[in-house]
Write a protein that holds these residues in place. Structure first.
Motif, PDB file in Angstrom:
ATOM      1  N   ARG A  36       0.815  -1.218   0.000  1.00  0.00           N
ATOM      2  CA  ARG A  36       0.000   0.000   0.000  1.00  0.00           C
ATOM      3  C   ARG A  36       0.848   1.267   0.000  1.00  0.00           C
ATOM      4  O   ARG A  36       0.327   2.374   0.029  1.00  0.00           O
ATOM      5  N   LYS A  42      -0.786  10.424   0.305  1.00  0.00           N
ATOM      6  CA  LYS A  42      -2.178  10.018   0.524  1.00  0.00           C
ATOM      7  C   LYS A  42      -2.831  10.807   1.658  1.00  0.00           C
ATOM      8  O   LYS A  42      -2.175  11.539   2.385  1.00  0.00           O
ATOM      9  N   TYR A  50      -4.609   2.427   7.066  1.00  0.00           N
ATOM     10  CA  TYR A  50      -3.518   1.493   6.795  1.00  0.00           C
ATOM     11  C   TYR A  50      -2.630   1.305   8.034  1.00  0.00           C
ATOM     12  O   TYR A  50      -2.232   0.179   8.367  1.00  0.00           O
ATOM     13  N   GLY A 271      -5.419  -7.171   3.803  1.00  0.00           N
ATOM     14  CA  GLY A 271      -6.640  -6.759   3.097  1.00  0.00           C
ATOM     15  C   GLY A 271      -6.324  -5.761   2.020  1.00  0.00           C
ATOM     16  O   GLY A 271      -5.198  -5.369   1.802  1.00  0.00           O
ATOM     17  N   GLY A 272      -7.367  -5.329   1.347  1.00  0.00           N
ATOM     18  CA  GLY A 272      -7.193  -4.398   0.216  1.00  0.00           C
ATOM     19  C   GLY A 272      -7.059  -5.189  -1.052  1.00  0.00           C
ATOM     20  O   GLY A 272      -6.177  -4.979  -1.815  1.00  0.00           O
TER      21      GLY A 272
ATOM     22  N   THR B  34      -6.712   5.423  -6.147  1.00  0.00           N
ATOM     23  CA  THR B  34      -5.672   6.318  -5.643  1.00  0.00           C
ATOM     24  C   THR B  34      -5.160   5.962  -4.247  1.00  0.00           C
ATOM     25  O   THR B  34      -4.072   6.384  -3.867  1.00  0.00           O
ATOM     26  N   ALA B  35      -5.961   5.194  -3.491  1.00  0.00           N
ATOM     27  CA  ALA B  35      -5.502   4.800  -2.143  1.00  0.00           C
ATOM     28  C   ALA B  35      -4.409   3.739  -2.213  1.00  0.00           C
ATOM     29  O   ALA B  35      -3.669   3.545  -1.257  1.00  0.00           O
ATOM     30  N   ARG B  36      -4.332   3.011  -3.360  1.00  0.00           N
ATOM     31  CA  ARG B  36      -3.396   1.900  -3.437  1.00  0.00           C
ATOM     32  C   ARG B  36      -2.338   2.106  -4.519  1.00  0.00           C
ATOM     33  O   ARG B  36      -1.486   1.243  -4.730  1.00  0.00           O
ATOM     34  N   TYR B  50      -5.824  -5.926  -6.533  1.00  0.00           N
ATOM     35  CA  TYR B  50      -6.369  -4.566  -6.571  1.00  0.00           C
ATOM     36  C   TYR B  50      -7.213  -4.338  -7.829  1.00  0.00           C
ATOM     37  O   TYR B  50      -8.292  -3.740  -7.780  1.00  0.00           O
ATOM     38  N   THR B 244     -10.449   6.151  -4.653  1.00  0.00           N
ATOM     39  CA  THR B 244     -10.360   5.463  -3.360  1.00  0.00           C
ATOM     40  C   THR B 244      -9.620   6.297  -2.308  1.00  0.00           C
ATOM     41  O   THR B 244      -9.542   5.898  -1.153  1.00  0.00           O
ATOM     42  N   ASP B 245      -9.036   7.433  -2.731  1.00  0.00           N
ATOM     43  CA  ASP B 245      -8.415   8.360  -1.771  1.00  0.00           C
ATOM     44  C   ASP B 245      -8.902   9.777  -2.101  1.00  0.00           C
ATOM     45  O   ASP B 245      -9.771   9.956  -2.967  1.00  0.00           O
ATOM     46  N   SER B 246      -8.314  10.747  -1.435  1.00  0.00           N
ATOM     47  CA  SER B 246      -8.741  12.158  -1.460  1.00  0.00           C
ATOM     48  C   SER B 246      -9.388  12.632  -2.767  1.00  0.00           C
ATOM     49  O   SER B 246      -8.755  12.664  -3.830  1.00  0.00           O
ATOM     50  N   ASP B 269     -14.634   3.048  -0.875  1.00  0.00           N
ATOM     51  CA  ASP B 269     -13.730   2.222  -0.071  1.00  0.00           C
ATOM     52  C   ASP B 269     -13.736   0.806  -0.642  1.00  0.00           C
ATOM     53  O   ASP B 269     -14.739   0.110  -0.575  1.00  0.00           O
ATOM     54  N   LEU B 270     -12.600   0.407  -1.221  1.00  0.00           N
ATOM     55  CA  LEU B 270     -12.493  -0.952  -1.763  1.00  0.00           C
ATOM     56  C   LEU B 270     -11.754  -1.874  -0.805  1.00  0.00           C
ATOM     57  O   LEU B 270     -11.248  -2.924  -1.198  1.00  0.00           O
ATOM     58  N   GLY B 271     -11.656  -1.471   0.485  1.00  0.00           N
ATOM     59  CA  GLY B 271     -10.990  -2.305   1.480  1.00  0.00           C
ATOM     60  C   GLY B 271      -9.522  -1.952   1.574  1.00  0.00           C
ATOM     61  O   GLY B 271      -9.027  -1.075   0.881  1.00  0.00           O
ATOM     62  N   GLY B 272      -8.829  -2.633   2.428  1.00  0.00           N
ATOM     63  CA  GLY B 272      -7.411  -2.317   2.646  1.00  0.00           C
ATOM     64  C   GLY B 272      -7.318  -1.382   3.804  1.00  0.00           C
ATOM     65  O   GLY B 272      -6.664  -0.377   3.706  1.00  0.00           O
TER      66      GLY B 272
END
Lengths: 272, 272
Positions: A36, A42, A50, A271-272, B34-36, B50, B244-246, B269-272
């Motif tokens: 991640r 982020k 996270y 996860g993720g 974008t979160a990952r 992902y 998935t982020d900001s 939110d896709l988890g993680g």
């Protein structure tokens, strides 16, 4: 005593390296959340999510004390981590500010870090609590340059020259008289010699790895005694490494940060 | 017709931009994970995990056709995505290889891409299927340089000079006679002018955005007819953006890639 050390990736291994030197008798469990990473660009919500899952994993694996060796996670998620686990948690922003306080005479401090750390102004806050003024600057290209392996490279010299000139100009405009530059990202110690060449000789460059290790040692006094006896006897504790992405890459890149071979890493799915 | 467009972040918006020009009447649902991000330095297993969760999300949101606008996900996860969803899935490696095939006369092709895309040799494979020889090179610093906004910048010129000189030397050592350079990462079209300046004039630089859009148009013929009528009438379909982020960062950075304002983005939110 099991000390959990957490980072988004490899950089926290510079903190583990200092811990191994100062506290070789402790057992260590290191987690790099490499699936991640990076955290540095982020949002607070994502970084906290996270970091909390990572901290919980380390405690489930037996950590009795947590070192958050990632500046971004320390800046954005320390409270969330402390709420989530029942063991003592030390972050590197606090120890970096302590190191700055111990070093500066002018009470004016510069900080370079990731965008997320700078936007949080966690260093400014921690420095203000200690009576210091801090000016922070994001340097997003330094982590990719280190990971590309361009340490002694003209491009890296030029990027540092640009970033540090902007930093010094901005701090002069604010009438600061800095004598200390904090490396607010655990990748930056690998560029320490380059950074020292790029700033005036009057500015001392510090990273929080050593002072973090010293603060852990003072927080766990019996461990320090144990350390001396085992340093003499040559006995050392266990070292377990976990990563959330490729273990082969962790071994290869991690060795540069730890300064020694990493033979075994366990893949973990958070996860993720 | 709802077309789902997926990328690890913002780069896929260059593909959406081409789709909007060629097929303005379609409805689009874009997801940036974008979160990952970034995917480009991660393992096949992690990228596939992902990308599959992202593709499933787009289909659940109503996508009837998926464009995997991320080269890394196309290279490492296309089969996994096709196994996971019941709609047609188009990846940009295939369309990039088609574009190279249509352009090259010498049948020798160069590709620049992320480390993960290069290590997969997906471009080499797709080119070989078309009777072309390809030489691929990873350029890990280009994405961070684009995201830092250093487009017309001496450091970026120097990094490109180094990467492209290494690429040309290595391809000459393999007795290749390349006349085509494929931009194998959706961030690179923002550096297209810089890249064209840095390679010999005999080498044509191509990106897969336009040819991907054309391939989508030919796969959905009724949509093309619809397109002309609505281009005349000025009617356009819906555009939904998910990240998935900001969402504020997505709006700000995404506009550079899409070439137009992005007013609304929904956090998912896709988890993680």
């Amino acid at each position: 005593m099991n000390i959990g050390v957490f980072d988004s990736g490899f950089g926290g291994l510079t903190v583990l390296r200092a811990l191994l030197e100062q506290l070789p008798a402790a057992n260590y469990t290191y987690l790099g959340d490499t699936a991640r990473l990076p955290y540095g660009a982020k949002s607070q919500a994502t970084v906290a999510r996270y970091a909390v899952s990572s901290a919980r994993f380390l405690v489930e694996e037996g950590a009795e004390y947590l070192v958050i060796a990632c500046n971004t996670a320390s800046a954005l998620a320390l409270d969330a981590i402390r709420d989530a686990v029942r063991v003592p948690v030390l972050g590197v922003i606090e120890t970096g500010a302590n190191a700055a306080f111990a070093t500066t005479k002018s009470k004016d401090v510069l900080v370079i870090a990731t965008a997320a750390t700078v936007e949080s102004h966690a260093y400014s806050g921690a420095c203000a609590e200690r009576g210091l003024r801090a000016y922070e600057k994001a340097c997003p290209l330094l982590v990719p340059l280190v990971e590309e392996g361009w340490i002694d490279h003209p491009v890296t010299e030029e990027v540092l020259r640009i970033y540090l000139a902007e930093l010094l100009t901005a701090s002069a405009e604010r009438n600061l008289d800095p004598d200390t530059l904090v490396l607010g990202c655990t990748h930056y110690p690998l560029l320490r010699a380059n950074i020292e060449r790029a700033v005036p000789a009057s500015i001392r460059v510090i990273d929080s790895a050593d002072v973090t290790a010293a603060q852990v040692a003072s927080a766990i006094p019996h461990l320090k005694v144990e350390m001396w006896s085992t340093q003499n006897s040559g006995i050392q504790g266990s070292r377990l490494f976990y990563a959330t992405d490729s273990v082969t890459k962790f071994c290869r890149l991690g060795a540069k940060f730890l300064g020694q071979r990493i033979d075994q890493v366990t893949l973990v799915d958070l996860g993720g």
